[in-house]
Enzyme design. Structure first.
Site, mmCIF file in Angstrom:
data_model
loop_
_atom_site.group_PDB
_atom_site.id
_atom_site.type_symbol
_atom_site.label_atom_id
_atom_site.label_comp_id
_atom_site.label_asym_id
_atom_site.label_seq_id
_atom_site.Cartn_x
_atom_site.Cartn_y
_atom_site.Cartn_z
ATOM 1 N N HIS A 1 -2.507 -12.499 1.375
ATOM 2 C CA HIS A 1 -2.351 -12.661 2.864
ATOM 3 C C HIS A 1 -3.006 -13.744 3.689
ATOM 4 C CE1 HIS A 1 -5.607 -9.979 2.895
ATOM 5 N NE2 HIS A 1 -5.140 -8.777 2.618
ATOM 6 N N ASN B 1 -6.514 0.806 -3.323
ATOM 7 C CA ASN B 1 -7.674 1.491 -2.440
ATOM 8 C C ASN B 1 -7.007 2.626 -1.867
ATOM 9 O OD1 ASN B 1 -5.547 0.093 -0.839
ATOM 10 N ND2 ASN B 1 -6.763 -0.260 0.951
ATOM 11 N N HIS C 1 0.713 -1.221 -0.120
ATOM 12 C CA HIS C 1 -0.042 -0.099 -0.004
ATOM 13 C C HIS C 1 0.860 1.196 0.092
ATOM 14 C CE1 HIS C 1 -3.963 -2.227 0.734
ATOM 15 N NE2 HIS C 1 -3.044 -3.038 1.461
ATOM 16 N N LEU C 2 0.845 1.738 -0.962
ATOM 17 C CA LEU C 2 1.882 2.955 -1.039
ATOM 18 C C LEU C 2 0.979 4.335 -0.939
ATOM 19 C CD1 LEU C 2 4.098 2.071 -4.024
ATOM 20 C CD2 LEU C 2 4.462 1.743 -1.647
ATOM 21 N N ARG C 3 -0.193 4.304 -0.850
ATOM 22 C CA ARG C 3 -1.317 5.396 -0.331
ATOM 23 C C ARG C 3 -1.347 6.569 -1.199
ATOM 24 N NH1 ARG C 3 -3.351 2.104 2.914
ATOM 25 N NH2 ARG C 3 -2.230 1.590 4.881
ATOM 26 N N ASP D 1 2.324 -6.990 2.219
ATOM 27 C CA ASP D 1 0.976 -6.131 2.808
ATOM 28 C C ASP D 1 1.546 -4.942 3.355
ATOM 29 O OD1 ASP D 1 -1.379 -5.207 3.043
ATOM 30 O OD2 ASP D 1 -1.988 -6.782 4.531
#
Ligand SMILES: [Zn+2]
Length: 419
Positions: free
Chosen positions: A229, A86, A54-56, A302
């Site tokens: 995951h 997301n 998740h690199l946001r 993750d």
């Protein structure tokens, strides 16, 4: 042209050098040319591949952004990162995919292969424009962060993505069974009086999704499902059975589910709050066995950064996620170097994720893409989150002494990280 000297290949004690030109490996032990970098006696391997980070970016850059996240990945030895969609807005538009790739290319750290949303807005209702997203460079489709409650939409997505030769990855968890659970349901959650998330939430969903794939497979429809995951023994047994039937189902396990258990929640520290939750030692042991026997396909982190203020909230309110892409390899190598072996750990973090995605398996042969990492397998060093490139400068393993730290990461023939 770059020559890296003073390195060893896995399984060899011979000191060698490798020369890189035009983004490719030119050859081994040829006369040095151009820039010379001392590999410090380290072990060289293909750069690691991360299928789940998740690199946001866009929209949540107080947690992480492409620059901090891809620099962190390079420092962790990764050459390629698949980012989760997301974000805010959700990556469901080809223009966003293109702009992310363009920006990442200009940074010079790890290579970005963004995943795109499976459904518009990740709402689980209407499929996103999968064909256009693929054309824009999307690496896979996923509604990760959400849980694909609508089975019919997932089935349609698997058919469509399958016809495009693309993988769908899923956060396999039944939201109604999970309910408001904040940790694994079991004796520890009962003792603490915290709402539990049962193993059945994962296993029931994995069973449903495997049945969807089995139905499509029986009709000759190509579909490739990757389960993210995986955290429970029961769900792994379902994947094992599916594989024994020849179904196109793969799965990943995260190092935190191998190294931590729900006992950690006795601290009431939300740093241990992840989704799916930390399970029991029996689950962790079963997952480790799956890594050994091949029923688990690959490792993924993750990597899920949040702000410190968010993770300092109480367990009920804090968001789920641990950020540790910078220490995933040292953690695996230190804890499991003896049980799994260096070869297997490296395979699980390099060639195995490539196989899941249908990408060319990375090698260090002359002519191959110059994506490589040099690892110091001997020097022990404590984990110091203050040094993290990630914006999330805290981790459950702070202060723990690990070995196997990357000293050099090369991506597309460029130095992306050097210690
Ligand atoms: Zn997830």
């Amino acid at each position: 042209m770059i020559t890296i000297t003073n390195i060893k290949r896995v399984g060899s004690e011979k000191t060698e050098s490798v020369t890189i030109e035009g983004g490719l490996i030119k050859g081994w032990n040829i006369p040095e040319e151009g820039q010379v970098i001392d590999g410090q006696g380290g072990t060289v391997a293909p750069a690691l591949i991360e299928l789940h980070a998740h690199l946001r970016e866009p929209g949540q850059t107080e947690k992480e952004d492409l620059s901090s996240g891809l620099a962190a990945a390079a420092a962790g030895g990764y050459g390629t990162v698949v980012s989760m969609p997301n974000t805010s807005p959700v990556v469901d538009d080809p223009a966003i995919v293109r702009s992310l790739i363009e920006k990442a290319n200009s940074l010079g750290f790890a290579r970005l292969r963004p995943a795109a949303a499976l459904t518009k807005g990740q709402k689980g209702e209407e499929l996103a424009e999968l064909t256009y997203l693929k054309e824009a460079g999307a690496a896979m489709f996923t509604d990760d962060g959400r849980t694909n409650e609508n089975a019919r939409t997932l089935r349609l997505g698997l058919e469509t993505a399958g016809s495009l030769g693309m993988v769908i990855s899923v956060h396999a968890e039944d939201a109604s069974l999970r309910a408001d659970g904040v940790m694994n349901e079991g004796p520890v959650s009962e003792a603490l009086g915290l709402p539990g998330n049962p193993a059945a939430a994962e296993a029931a969903r994995v069973a449903r999704d495997i049945e969807i794939v089995a139905g499509l497979h029986a009709q000759g429809v190509p579909a490739r499902l990757h389960i993210q995951h995986l955290s429970t023994a029961r769900a792994l047994d379902l994947v094992r059975a599916a594989k024994a039937q020849g179904l196109p189902v793969t799965c990943e396990v995260c190092p935190h589910h191998l190294t931590l258990t729900d006992e950690a929640l006795r601290s009431f520290d939300a740093i241990f709050k992840v989704a799916p939750p930390l399970r029991t030692q029996a689950d962790a042991d079963h997952l480790l066995e799956g890594l050994r026997d091949g029923s688990v396909d690959c490792l993924a982190t993750d990597h899920a950064p949040h702000t410190r203020a968010e993770k300092e909230r109480d367990l009920l309110d804090a968001p789920s996620g641990i950020a540790y892409i910078e220490l995933a390899f040292p953690l695996m190598y230190t804890r499991f170097g003896e049980t799994l072996g260096l070869d297997r750990i490296l395979d699980l973090m390099t060639a195995a994720p490539a196989r899941v995605m249908g990408w060319t398996e990375p090698t260090l042969d002359a002519g191959a893409k110059a994506d490589l990492v040099v690892l110091d397998l001997t020097t022990e060093r404590p984990v110091n989150p203050a040094e993290f490139r990630s914006k999330a400068k805290f981790t459950p393993w702070a202060g723990e002494t690990l070995k196997g730290w990357p000293v050099l990461t090369v991506v597309d023939g460029r130095v992306a990280y050097q210690r």
